[in-house]
Design a protein around this motif. Structure first.
Motif, PDB file in Angstrom:
ATOM      1  N   ASN A 232      -2.383   8.951   3.359  1.00 29.91           N
ATOM      2  CA  ASN A 232      -1.721   8.409   1.464  1.00 29.91           C
ATOM      3  C   ASN A 232      -2.954   8.135   1.131  1.00 29.91           C
ATOM      4  OD1 ASN A 232       1.465   8.685   1.197  1.00 29.91           O
ATOM      5  ND2 ASN A 232       1.767   7.103   2.421  1.00 29.91           N
ATOM      6  N   HIS A 233      -3.540   7.248   2.102  1.00 31.96           N
ATOM      7  CA  HIS A 233      -5.395   7.108   1.273  1.00 31.96           C
ATOM      8  C   HIS A 233      -5.959   8.092   2.196  1.00 31.96           C
ATOM      9  CE1 HIS A 233      -2.503   4.115  -0.155  1.00 31.96           C
ATOM     10  NE2 HIS A 233      -1.906   3.512   1.090  1.00 31.96           N
TER      11      HIS A 233
ATOM     12  N   PHE B  44      -4.963   2.854   7.739  1.00 32.81           N
ATOM     13  CA  PHE B  44      -4.066   3.234   6.180  1.00 32.81           C
ATOM     14  C   PHE B  44      -3.545   4.532   6.830  1.00 32.81           C
ATOM     15  CE2 PHE B  44      -8.788   3.911   5.667  1.00 32.81           C
ATOM     16  CZ  PHE B  44      -9.165   4.844   5.883  1.00 32.81           C
TER      17      PHE B  44
ATOM     18  N   LEU C 259       0.935  -1.105  -0.158  1.00 34.57           N
ATOM     19  CA  LEU C 259       0.236  -0.457   0.467  1.00 34.57           C
ATOM     20  C   LEU C 259       0.951   1.921  -0.314  1.00 34.57           C
ATOM     21  CD1 LEU C 259      -2.898  -0.813   2.792  1.00 34.57           C
ATOM     22  CD2 LEU C 259      -3.203  -1.163   0.149  1.00 34.57           C
TER      23      LEU C 259
ATOM     24  N   LEU D 260      -9.827   3.970  -1.165  1.00 29.63           N
ATOM     25  CA  LEU D 260      -9.533   2.270  -1.261  1.00 29.63           C
ATOM     26  C   LEU D 260     -10.798   1.564  -1.449  1.00 29.63           C
ATOM     27  CD1 LEU D 260      -7.053   2.439   1.927  1.00 29.63           C
ATOM     28  CD2 LEU D 260      -6.512   1.192  -0.082  1.00 29.63           C
TER      29      LEU D 260
ATOM     30  N   TRP E 215     -11.513   0.671  -4.813  1.00 32.63           N
ATOM     31  CA  TRP E 215      -9.478  -0.142  -5.131  1.00 32.63           C
ATOM     32  C   TRP E 215     -10.222  -1.788  -5.154  1.00 32.63           C
ATOM     33  CZ3 TRP E 215      -6.003  -2.612  -1.382  1.00 32.63           C
ATOM     34  CH2 TRP E 215      -5.409  -4.074  -2.027  1.00 32.63           C
TER      35      TRP E 215
END
Length: 384
Positions: free
Chosen positions: A263-264, A260, A221, A269, A272
């Motif tokens: 970055n996310h 997380f 990740l 997510l 994804w």
């Protein structure tokens, strides 16, 4: 002048109310009576079956809020405890009971520190308490709804301290200035049940699920983010309900969680996972469904006067420089950060949720000293 509060005795009174989520068992009544006696204006905010409390002393700014929860996790095997989990006995200087660490001691310590500050005339603004009974549960009718209601009403909270047990090994060694986000996802693959000797007549969901999970786990990740550890994905359940050895199951199911960093986002997510599920379903005589649930986004309270003030208060009382950390699980700070900067500081968390959960009496009093130093420094530093 308000009477002094004994933080240890108040903790014991709170522990004696077996407030296992969603039950309140009178814990909120105990706290409300204490705060009302200090001159707080107390407001109960009930959502669904959950009791919440917002209490405020003063009307001026700045408003320093303490946030916490009176609900606790279940006892588990009661026979494994050395003492009744709700008797609140002190044994060899340790207060034993469910909620002693997480986090009735912190609530009591901040109430005691508030009494000191009010008596000393230090509150040049307002002190407030935002207490929920739904932190250990699904957290849908607790702090999140209180925060939404207060924001809609225009209530201003300038800074917040959360009393979660943030110390790692020794008292005061760590405070939390941020948290990673969290997303859960349930994946259900539905195929066609059949006889194992005639696979062409069935559609086995298990290989589809295994391949999908392998793809999800194979992705790195990230390598971390400033002030944050790397994000991680963990599979928490795999099952294919099937009592026979000669039957291809019709359904396979899995659950996973991702913690997380910034970055996310939870939405990215979720998208994804859903995209990979669509790929996994290609050419399969069945369906792959994903149900994501985002329980919180990653956040960081940027270093500045407030984080420095909290660290200095720990140093004043405990004599140690705390690490400013973003490690660990989620907390209700993820909701409060929508209102104001938030920092978490509390007891050593080693026994939280465990059998014989216990807080040393000396550390409860030390936490009160930290909060007293924090309140004094706060109103000397911030002015409106």
């Amino acid at each position: 002048m308000p009477a002094a509060i004994d933080a240890v005795e108040l903790t014991r009174e709170l522990i004696r109310r077996p407030s296992v989520t969603p039950a309140d068992a009178g814990a909120m009544d105990v706290l409300q009576a204490v705060l009302a006696g200090l001159g707080f204006s107390c407001r109960r905010m009930r959502f669904g079956e959950i009791e919440n409390l917002y209490a405020r002393h003063g009307t001026a700014r700045p408003n320093l809020c303490f946030a916490g929860h009176t609900d606790v996790v279940p006892v588990g095997d009661a026979a494994a405890w050395s003492r009744d989990a709700f008797a609140a006995e002190v044994v060899d200087g340790v207060l034993i009971g469910r909620g002693a660490v997480d986090m009735k001691s912190a609530i009591a310590a901040f109430a005691a520190a508030s009494a000191e500050a009010i008596a000393a005339g230090q509150v040049a603004g307002s002190l407030s308490f935002l207490i929920t009974g739904d932190e250990e549960g699904v957290a849908t009718h607790g702090t999140k709804m209180v925060v939404d209601a207060l924001a809609a009403e225009g209530e201003v909270i300038d800074h917040c301290v959360v009393g979660e047990p943030t110390s790692a090994e020794t008292f005061g060694d760590m405070v939390k200035v941020g948290r990673r986000g969290s997303i859960n996802a349930e994946i259900i693959v539905r195929g066609v049940q059949g006889h194992v000797a005639y696979p062409h007549r069935a559609a086995n969901p298990v290989p589809v699920l295994i391949r999908l999970l392998a793809v999800l786990q194979a992705r790195v990740l990230d390598q971390g983010y400033p002030e944050f550890q790397p994000s991680n994905l963990e599979v928490t359940l795999i099952e294919a309900p099937n009592t026979a050895t000669n039957v291809i199951p019709g359904t396979a199911r899995a659950r996973l969680n991702i913690r997380f960093n910034p970055n996310h986002t939870g939405a990215a997510l979720a998208a994804w996972i859903e995209a990979e599920a669509r790929i996994a379903a290609e050419g399969f005589n069945g369906t792959v469904a994903v149900t994501p649930q985002i329980s919180g986004e990653a956040f960081l309270t940027q270093p500045g006067p407030f984080t420095a003030l909290v660290a200095a208060a720990v140093k004043d009382a405990a004599g140690v420089e705390p690490e400013l950390s973003t490690t660990g699980g989620t907390s209700d700070a993820r909701f409060i950060r929508a209102l104001c900067p938030v920092v978490e500081v509390g007891l050593v968390g080693k026994t939280m949720h465990a059998v014989d959960e216990g807080a040393p009496v000396a550390e409860i009093r030390l936490l009160q000293a930290v909060y007293s130093a924090l309140i004094a420094r706060y109103f000397a530093t911030f002015a409106f």
